[in-house]
Write an enzyme that holds these catalytic residues in place. Structure first.
Site, PDB file in Angstrom:
ATOM      1  N   ARG A 231      18.775 113.766  -7.075  1.00  0.00           N
ATOM      2  CA  ARG A 231      19.347 114.535  -5.964  1.00  0.00           C
ATOM      3  C   ARG A 231      20.823 114.826  -6.204  1.00  0.00           C
ATOM      4  O   ARG A 231      21.328 115.876  -5.798  1.00  0.00           O
ATOM      5  CB  ARG A 231      19.183 113.758  -4.645  1.00  0.00           C
ATOM      6  CG  ARG A 231      19.730 114.447  -3.410  1.00  0.00           C
ATOM      7  CD  ARG A 231      19.028 115.717  -3.045  1.00  0.00           C
ATOM      8  NE  ARG A 231      17.591 115.596  -3.008  1.00  0.00           N
ATOM      9  CZ  ARG A 231      16.773 116.581  -2.642  1.00  0.00           C
ATOM     10  NH1 ARG A 231      17.259 117.755  -2.264  1.00  0.00           N
ATOM     11  NH2 ARG A 231      15.459 116.395  -2.659  1.00  0.00           N
TER      12      ARG A 231
ATOM     13  N   HIS B 277      14.508 110.485  -1.218  1.00  0.00           N
ATOM     14  CA  HIS B 277      15.268 111.733  -1.282  1.00  0.00           C
ATOM     15  C   HIS B 277      16.307 111.668  -2.395  1.00  0.00           C
ATOM     16  O   HIS B 277      16.483 112.637  -3.153  1.00  0.00           O
ATOM     17  CB  HIS B 277      15.941 111.997   0.069  1.00  0.00           C
ATOM     18  CG  HIS B 277      16.598 113.344   0.183  1.00  0.00           C
ATOM     19  ND1 HIS B 277      17.965 113.498   0.135  1.00  0.00           N
ATOM     20  CD2 HIS B 277      16.086 114.584   0.358  1.00  0.00           C
ATOM     21  CE1 HIS B 277      18.268 114.789   0.277  1.00  0.00           C
ATOM     22  NE2 HIS B 277      17.148 115.464   0.414  1.00  0.00           N
ATOM     23  N   CYS B 278      16.976 110.536  -2.513  1.00  0.00           N
ATOM     24  CA  CYS B 278      18.013 110.387  -3.546  1.00  0.00           C
ATOM     25  C   CYS B 278      17.460 110.565  -4.942  1.00  0.00           C
ATOM     26  O   CYS B 278      18.188 110.994  -5.848  1.00  0.00           O
ATOM     27  CB  CYS B 278      18.647 108.999  -3.444  1.00  0.00           C
ATOM     28  SG  CYS B 278      19.473 108.642  -1.892  1.00  0.00           S
ATOM     29  N   SER B 279      16.211 110.245  -5.168  1.00  0.00           N
ATOM     30  CA  SER B 279      15.633 110.248  -6.500  1.00  0.00           C
ATOM     31  C   SER B 279      14.896 111.543  -6.843  1.00  0.00           C
ATOM     32  O   SER B 279      14.292 111.641  -7.915  1.00  0.00           O
ATOM     33  CB  SER B 279      14.668 109.065  -6.661  1.00  0.00           C
ATOM     34  OG  SER B 279      13.547 109.211  -5.800  1.00  0.00           O
TER      35      SER B 279
END
Length: 328
Positions: A79, A319-321
């Site tokens: 992300r 979401h971050c990944s």
């Protein structure tokens, strides 16, 4: 905006023991679970840094996930290192790089700094660099002219030393093709991201925001930060003058992890074609309540909850990944 159909999701394989230590294998298993789950709904392209990691990732992720070795990475947080994709006005996409610098030079990023441009080149897309330093997880957009972010992450000398808030805002709006920016204070220096907004507050669609609030008995600075975000956003309007509708999501009362930097966020979800992929924490009541709230917020999409505690203990989530690439 996440309701636009996706061409694919981009991900990255964690491979460095120097970053993850003894947690590496467990984090790899969580990333593989996320990749396999997303692949049920849309294509997944996962970058791995070398031949050994490519083979390792393929063995964990299976044939439905495309693993490539042509874009080396340092870590898994796609992300923040992938480009932001924009419609170019000619029926295609261009790609914007946010000049990733390891969250203010806190972590190795010799390869991650070049991922955005490499993805654009692989796709044959025009690549431009934004006029500020930041990360995709630091900025939420409604796709209709409004963005929001924490000051702690972007108005920070470790990223944008010589820029005022107004200058950063102008650069963000230009990069995202937006007209209005909503700032919340955030918290500097307590996590590697300096408090990315995508853990606490997310756009559902234009005019509608989800905010996760902690249990009433929590009074730590993260709890105060979440309540402050809720209060600020409840009084804000978007680029079209609409008062934001703010939907509260109750955070879990208990989690399985004992890690102090564990991310107990239901809102660090990834929207894919036909589904919303989010976390569960073993709090049966709150997990079910979050699932119901997300199902109501995203009608017609299946809500899939995963146990990715090893990843969340590393300071980020689903979401971050991941980074979505919309259809042109």
């Amino acid at each position: 905006m996440d309701d636009v159909p996706h061409a694919r999701t981009w991900m990255s394989w964690p491979s460095r023991k120097s970053v993850w230590g003894r947690q590496l294998r467990g984090v790899q298993e969580d990333i593989a679970l996320i990749a396999r789950t997303i692949a049920r709904y849309e294509p997944v392209v996962l970058c791995a840094p070398d031949d050994y990691s490519v083979a390792e990732a393929r063995s964990h992720c299976g044939a439905d996930v495309t693993v490539i070795g042509s874009i080396p990475t340092d870590d898994l947080w796609m992300r923040d290192i992938a480009p932001v994709f924009r419609r170019d006005g000619r029926g295609g996409l261009d790609a914007v790089g946010l000049n990733f610098n390891g969250w203010g030079k806190k972590q190795v990023h010799a390869d991650d700094a070049y991922v955005a441009g490499s993805v654009a080149r692989l796709n044959g897309q025009r690549f431009v660099r934004a006029d500020f330093v930041g990360e995709g997880g630091a900025i939420e957009t409604d796709g209709d002219g409004t963005v929001m972010a924490t000051e702690s992450s972007l108005v920070n000398k470790n990223r944008n030393r010589r820029m005022s808030r107004d200058e950063i805002e102008s650069a963000v709006l230009d990069a995202y093709g937006a007209d209005r920016m909503i700032w919340v204070p955030g918290i500097k220096g307590r996590d590697i991201t300096d408090d990315h907004i995508d853990v606490t507050s997310r756009f559902v669609r234009p005019g509608v925001v989800l905010v996760q609030l902690p249990p009433n008995d929590r009074t730590d600075e993260w709890a105060r930060d979440a309540r402050e975000q809720f209060a600020i956003l409840s009084g804000e309007t978007d680029a079209h003058g609409r008062r934001l509708e703010v939907i509260r999501v109750e955070g879990p009362d208990t989690v399985r992890s004992r890690k102090s930097d564990f991310v107990d966020s239901y809102l660090n979800f990834h929207v894919v074609n036909g589904a919303v992929i989010t976390a569960q924490f073993g709090d049966a009541y709150k997990d079910a309540a979050a699932r119901a709230t997300l199902a109501a917020a995203f009608p017609g999409r299946e809500v899939v909850q995963l146990d990715v505690d090893r990843l969340m203990a590393g300071g980020g989530g689903i979401h971050c990944s991941t980074m979505h690439e919309p259809l042109a």
